[in-house]
Design a protein around this motif. Structure first.
Motif, short mmCIF file in Angstrom:
data_model
loop_
_atom_site.label_atom_id
_atom_site.label_comp_id
_atom_site.label_asym_id
_atom_site.label_seq_id
_atom_site.Cartn_x
_atom_site.Cartn_y
_atom_site.Cartn_z
N LYS A 77 16.10 -5.34 47.22
CA LYS A 77 16.49 -5.36 45.81
C LYS A 77 15.57 -4.45 44.99
O LYS A 77 16.05 -3.73 44.10
CB LYS A 77 16.42 -6.80 45.28
CG LYS A 77 17.00 -7.00 43.89
CD LYS A 77 17.03 -8.47 43.54
CE LYS A 77 17.77 -8.69 42.23
NZ LYS A 77 17.14 -8.02 41.09
N THR A 78 14.28 -4.46 45.29
CA THR A 78 13.35 -3.61 44.56
C THR A 78 13.67 -2.14 44.78
O THR A 78 13.65 -1.33 43.83
CB THR A 78 11.90 -3.90 45.00
OG1 THR A 78 11.58 -5.25 44.67
CG2 THR A 78 10.92 -2.96 44.32
N VAL A 80 16.62 -0.77 45.71
CA VAL A 80 17.93 -0.42 45.15
C VAL A 80 17.93 -0.46 43.63
O VAL A 80 18.47 0.44 42.97
CB VAL A 80 19.01 -1.35 45.73
CG1 VAL A 80 20.35 -1.10 45.04
CG2 VAL A 80 19.15 -1.13 47.23
N ASP A 81 17.32 -1.49 43.05
CA ASP A 81 17.40 -1.69 41.60
C ASP A 81 16.28 -1.01 40.81
O ASP A 81 16.43 -0.78 39.62
CB ASP A 81 17.37 -3.19 41.27
CG ASP A 81 18.63 -3.91 41.72
OD1 ASP A 81 19.62 -3.22 42.04
OD2 ASP A 81 18.62 -5.16 41.75
N VAL A 82 15.15 -0.71 41.48
CA VAL A 82 14.01 -0.16 40.74
C VAL A 82 13.55 1.19 41.30
O VAL A 82 13.56 2.20 40.60
CB VAL A 82 12.81 -1.16 40.75
CG1 VAL A 82 11.63 -0.56 39.99
CG2 VAL A 82 13.22 -2.50 40.16
#
Length: 222
Positions: A77-78, A80-82
């Motif tokens: 998630k980190t 992909v999103d950040v």
């Protein structure tokens, strides 16, 4: 007494040193790296991040408990999103647009390392996968610390690559590196000598592929 992450680097000390102190890294620290070399590296590193996210997805599948599953999910998630967004923004400052990144062909060095990581994870367990990723996750933090303590490293506005060094010597990244080392230490403490020998091969091969990733930038610039 069991094994630790430092035992992996000690067993691969020549390759580890060649990776940490590679000419690409030295020139980056000295502010003498060709801009073309850095741009090529940045573009290929974008593709690497995408495969890094895939590796975390594989880590989720390989997880043995909820804690490992959460770690893998948060890692993916980190990225992909950040991290991918931050990388796109950083590339923009070097004249590389998101459209440029979307059209990139993968360099052979990128394919070699990322596919090796994924193949290692598919064939082995979660420890195999995270040992294969360690030269990247732990190595970048070690490189930033090495550059920071090196007398010839140029810091501040005089070095166009200073922001790259600062990113990996940041408290957040250094903590992430320390957490990964602690996880590896705990798992390596449980392995047999024969298993450690297998993991050493994984770590050494991954480190050599990281060396090729640095060299790719220099070869592209030349």
């Amino acid at each position: 007494m069991g094994y630790r992450f430092d035992d992996l680097t000690a067993a691969s000390q020549n390759d580890w040193r060649d990776y940490i102190e590679h000419a690409f890294v030295c020139r980056l620290g000295d502010a003498t790296l060709e801009e073309g070399a850095f741009r090529h590296y940045l573009q290929q590193d974008y593709l690497f991040l995408i495969h890094f996210a895939r590796a975390y997805a594989l880590a989720a599948y390989k997880s043995r408990d909820l804690g490992e599953l959460r770690h893998a999910f948060e890692g993916m998630k980190t990225i992909v999103d950040v991290e991918l967004g931050l990388h796109v923004e950083y590339c923009r400052g070097w004249g590389i647009t998101e459209e440029d990144l979307a059209r990139l062909p993968e360099a052979r060095a990128t394919m070699a390392y990322t596919r090796y990581v994924l193949d290692t994870g598919h064939r082995g367990d979660l420890l195999d996968l995270r040992v294969a990723l360690a030269p990247c996750l732990v190595g970048y933090g070690e490189i930033a610390r090495w550059l920071s303590g090196r007398a010839t490293t140029v810091r501040g506005a005089a070095n166009p690559y200073d922001a790259w060094i600062a990113m990996y010597e940041s408290e957040a990244y250094q903590q992430a590196m320390a957490d990964e080392r602690a996880w590896l230490d705990a798992r390596l403490a449980e392995v047999t000598p024969a298993r450690f020998a297998q993991l050493t091969d994984v770590f050494r091969d991954a480190t050599r592929l990281e060396i090729d990733f640095w060299q790719m930038g220099l070869d592209r610039a030349d």
